[in-house]
Enzyme design. Structure first.
Site, PDB file in Angstrom:
ATOM      1  N   HIS A  62       2.407 -44.976  42.199  1.00  0.00           N
ATOM      2  CA  HIS A  62       2.587 -44.262  43.466  1.00  0.00           C
ATOM      3  C   HIS A  62       2.873 -45.239  44.601  1.00  0.00           C
ATOM      4  O   HIS A  62       2.283 -46.313  44.688  1.00  0.00           O
ATOM      5  CB  HIS A  62       1.322 -43.453  43.786  1.00  0.00           C
ATOM      6  CG  HIS A  62       1.556 -42.319  44.725  1.00  0.00           C
ATOM      7  ND1 HIS A  62       1.774 -42.513  46.070  1.00  0.00           N
ATOM      8  CD2 HIS A  62       1.611 -40.975  44.537  1.00  0.00           C
ATOM      9  CE1 HIS A  62       1.944 -41.343  46.660  1.00  0.00           C
ATOM     10  NE2 HIS A  62       1.856 -40.398  45.755  1.00  0.00           N
ATOM     11  N   SER A  74       6.110 -34.824  42.405  1.00  0.00           N
ATOM     12  CA  SER A  74       5.522 -34.849  41.055  1.00  0.00           C
ATOM     13  C   SER A  74       5.456 -33.472  40.415  1.00  0.00           C
ATOM     14  O   SER A  74       5.756 -33.308  39.229  1.00  0.00           O
ATOM     15  CB  SER A  74       4.117 -35.470  41.109  1.00  0.00           C
ATOM     16  OG  SER A  74       4.192 -36.818  41.520  1.00  0.00           O
ATOM     17  N   ASP A 127       8.354 -39.081  36.549  1.00  0.00           N
ATOM     18  CA  ASP A 127       8.372 -37.786  37.242  1.00  0.00           C
ATOM     19  C   ASP A 127       9.451 -37.737  38.325  1.00  0.00           C
ATOM     20  O   ASP A 127       9.969 -36.683  38.646  1.00  0.00           O
ATOM     21  CB  ASP A 127       6.999 -37.450  37.835  1.00  0.00           C
ATOM     22  CG  ASP A 127       6.478 -38.507  38.798  1.00  0.00           C
ATOM     23  OD1 ASP A 127       7.125 -39.568  38.935  1.00  0.00           O
ATOM     24  OD2 ASP A 127       5.416 -38.284  39.406  1.00  0.00           O
ATOM     25  N   HIS A 128       9.818 -38.910  38.867  1.00  0.00           N
ATOM     26  CA  HIS A 128      10.865 -38.978  39.889  1.00  0.00           C
ATOM     27  C   HIS A 128      11.148 -40.435  40.206  1.00  0.00           C
ATOM     28  O   HIS A 128      10.449 -41.343  39.735  1.00  0.00           O
ATOM     29  CB  HIS A 128      10.462 -38.229  41.165  1.00  0.00           C
ATOM     30  CG  HIS A 128       9.120 -38.628  41.708  1.00  0.00           C
ATOM     31  ND1 HIS A 128       8.897 -39.837  42.333  1.00  0.00           N
ATOM     32  CD2 HIS A 128       7.927 -37.989  41.698  1.00  0.00           C
ATOM     33  CE1 HIS A 128       7.624 -39.916  42.701  1.00  0.00           C
ATOM     34  NE2 HIS A 128       7.009 -38.820  42.322  1.00  0.00           N
TER      35      HIS A 128
END
Length: 594
Positions: free
Chosen positions: A408, A286, A467-468
């Site tokens: 997450h 992140s 973020d990814h």
């Protein structure tokens, strides 16, 4: 003789533990490491060194303790690798306290194959259970010590010769990063990777390094004037969505839209949409995503830049915005604590005026493995804060970043938060991800609806990106599933969506996360900012349609792209590492306007 037998069994046990580690690592990367003699020499050398104290301690507890510690070290590094594609950096061992916030994600990285390590320890104990560990005669100990000395000296000399032949350890290891990106750890063991990281820490800014950086920058394509005028917005709100991937957009599964709110927004006027942004984060995930987006730099080779190089100098989107609008303000809002990834330091380095972290929000909706604030409540509270004149003044200029959390791994939210469901025919992990993506889509939809209901946000550009990627090494089995292959993408793409964009564009080519920074500079009208980053704006007519992944893979279309251009893009990773580790910008360098 019994003691000597125990000694060789112990060395053999450790040796095969290291080999098992390499096998597990290579199953998900490449078996190239097994073609290097160093792979076997390092393991035999390390096993022999760990056996030396046994000649003097003469205790079964020493053998059990060492074997168990090695098991733990190897297993946790494999768990880390399955998400971050690297072994654990040295600084991250000191951030282990943060794992209390990631417990579910940690257990999600365990595999049945990890049982092989403690089973080898048990097998060793079974084979030696009847052996006598009493103190032996000095002559016997001397014989064992001479044998161990040979076991240490022979591989040590062989390794020394190989490393000297290739110009030293640092050069030998770095050669692997070009052709065998993930082979450093299996060849030289975890300890070898840590030593290389230690050597990296000692890099100082020298005329040679200055020349290497500036030679690369001088060859980087310069910014071409845009064929149209940018009418920049007064404000910008960035939504950085945790693990949000592109393939969920404009997709229905079992007759259900995964992201109905974002799909609707993509059809509006004044929208810029780029679905193929190759994620380029490394071990710091992140916080690497924020580095790429805010500074146009690529992640460092090892560790978290925020921990290894705090208080270094950066040019950033935030500083560019404040430079363009004198008196403008910047803010970052996150559900995490300031200590996670050293976010408090990053806030200072990037130029945030305010950082609103966990204590600034009411935990009235718990989601995810850490029971953090859910995206719906988080973005609702973000909207309430932005509605205040103190944080977002009417008629002013404000740039805000909102970092969500619910996406997450392992993608678990409470039943009452779920707004969609899928049949058990699909893999559970895939189902969970789509349910969470739908939840985040709803949260973003509610947030955008609120912003549009407030007149003060009319001249605000809204940037939405991830973020990814979200799956790590679990992507392959999901894609190979009979039903999963028609749903999940085999590539690690996150989207770029810009609402109320000054440019209407659907960019269907591959770009890298490093290209987000110069693209946003253009959209913000900050084209005269001295640092344009290591990427290229997708608004540039000369932008090439490919990106280099952290594993040095070439992703995208390289038709018409020269070998020199591809190598230039690969070299950007080393150049970025040098820029950050040597604090290049602190020396008054901006690399020229490009």
């Amino acid at each position: 003789m019994q003691s000597r037998k125990i000694l060789w069994l112990f060395i053999g046990c450790l040796f095969f533990k290291f080999i098992l580690f390499d096998l597990d690592w290579s199953l998900n990367t490449t078996f190239s490491s097994f073609s290097f003699p160093q792979t076997y020499l390092t393991k035999f050398l390390l096993a022999s060194l760990l056996a030396v104290p046994f000649l003097y301690i003469r205790s079964r507890w020493y053998l059990i303790t060492v074997g168990t510690l090695i098991d733990l070290l190897l297993i946790v590094n494999l768990m880390y690798f399955r998400t971050y594609y690297t072994s654990i950096p040295w600084d991250s061992y000191f951030l282990a306290g943060n794992l209390s916030d990631f417990t579910a994600s940690v257990f999600d990285s365990l595999r049945w194959s990890d049982l092989g390590f403690p089973l080898l320890t048990v097998l060793f104990l079974v084979l030696t259970r009847k052996q006598n560990l009493k103190v032996t005669l000095k002559e016997q100990r001397r014989k064992s010590l001479r044998l161990l000395a040979g076991c240490i000296c022979v591989p040590l000399l062989a390794l020394g010769g190989i490393i000297a032949y290739y110009g030293g350890y640092k050069k030998t290891y770095e050669a692997l990063l070009t052709d065998y990106q993930t082979c450093g750890t299996p060849i030289y063991t975890i300890f070898g990777s840590l030593y290389y990281e230690h050597v990296q820490d000692k890099i100082e800014y020298t005329p040679q390094i200055k020349k290497e950086i500036e030679d690369w920058l001088s060859k980087h394509p310069r910014r071409q004037p845009l064929p149209f005028q940018i009418e920049a917005r007064d404000n910008c709100i960035i939504i950085l969505a945790e693990s949000f991937e592109s393939w969920v957009l404009e997709k229905s599964v079992e007759g259900k839209e995964i992201t109905p709110n974002l799909n609707r927004m993509l059809k509006e006027e004044n929208v810029l949409y780029a679905p193929y942004v190759q994620t380029q984060v490394k071990g710091s995930r992140s916080i690497d995503g924020q580095l790429l987006l805010h500074t146009g730099l690529l992640p460092i080779n090892y560790g978290a830049y925020s921990a290894r190089f705090p208080h270094h100098t950066y040019y950033s989107i935030d500083k560019a915005f404040k430079e363009k609008y004198e008196g403008g303000g910047t803010c970052c809002m996150t559900v995490d604590k300031k200590v996670v990834w050293n976010v408090a330091i990053v806030a200072q380095d990037f130029g945030y005026d305010k950082l609103l972290d966990k204590p600034y929000f009411v935990l009235d909706e718990k989601t995810g493995p850490r029971h953090r604030l859910g995206d719906v409540s988080f973005l609702r509270q973000c909207g309430e804060k932005l509605a205040t004149e103190e944080l977002f003044p009417t008629g002013g200029h404000t740039l805000v970043q909102c970092v969500t959390y619910s996406g997450h791994s392992p993608f678990i939210i409470p039943e009452e938060s779920k707004r969609i469901s899928f049949s058990d025919k699909l893999p559970e992990r895939l189902r969970n991800y789509m349910v969470v993506a739908n939840y985040t889509d709803y949260a973003i939809g509610q947030f955008i609806t609120f912003l549009r209901s407030q007149k003060k946000f009319e001249n605000t550009m809204i940037v939405i990106t991830g973020d990814h990627e979200g799956f790590g090494l679990t992507r392959k089995p999901l894609y190979e599933h009979a039903l999963g292959k028609d749903i999940i993408s085999p590539e690690r793409f996150t989207p770029l969506i810009v609402l109320n964009s000054p440019v209407h564009l659907r960019y269907e080519k591959v770009m890298g996360q490093v290209d987000l920074y110069p693209t946003l500079l253009d959209l913000l009208g900050a084209d005269d900012y001295p640092w344009r980053g290591l990427g290229e704006s997708i608004l540039s007519s000369g932008k090439k349609a490919f990106a280099i992944s952290p594993q040095m893979e070439i992703i995208g279309d390289t038709v018409g792209v020269s070998t020199a251009e591809i190598q230039h893009a690969k070299d950007a990773w080393r150049v970025s590492d040098l820029i950050i580790s040597c604090d290049y910008f602190a020396h008054g360098r901006t690399g020229d306007k490009k």
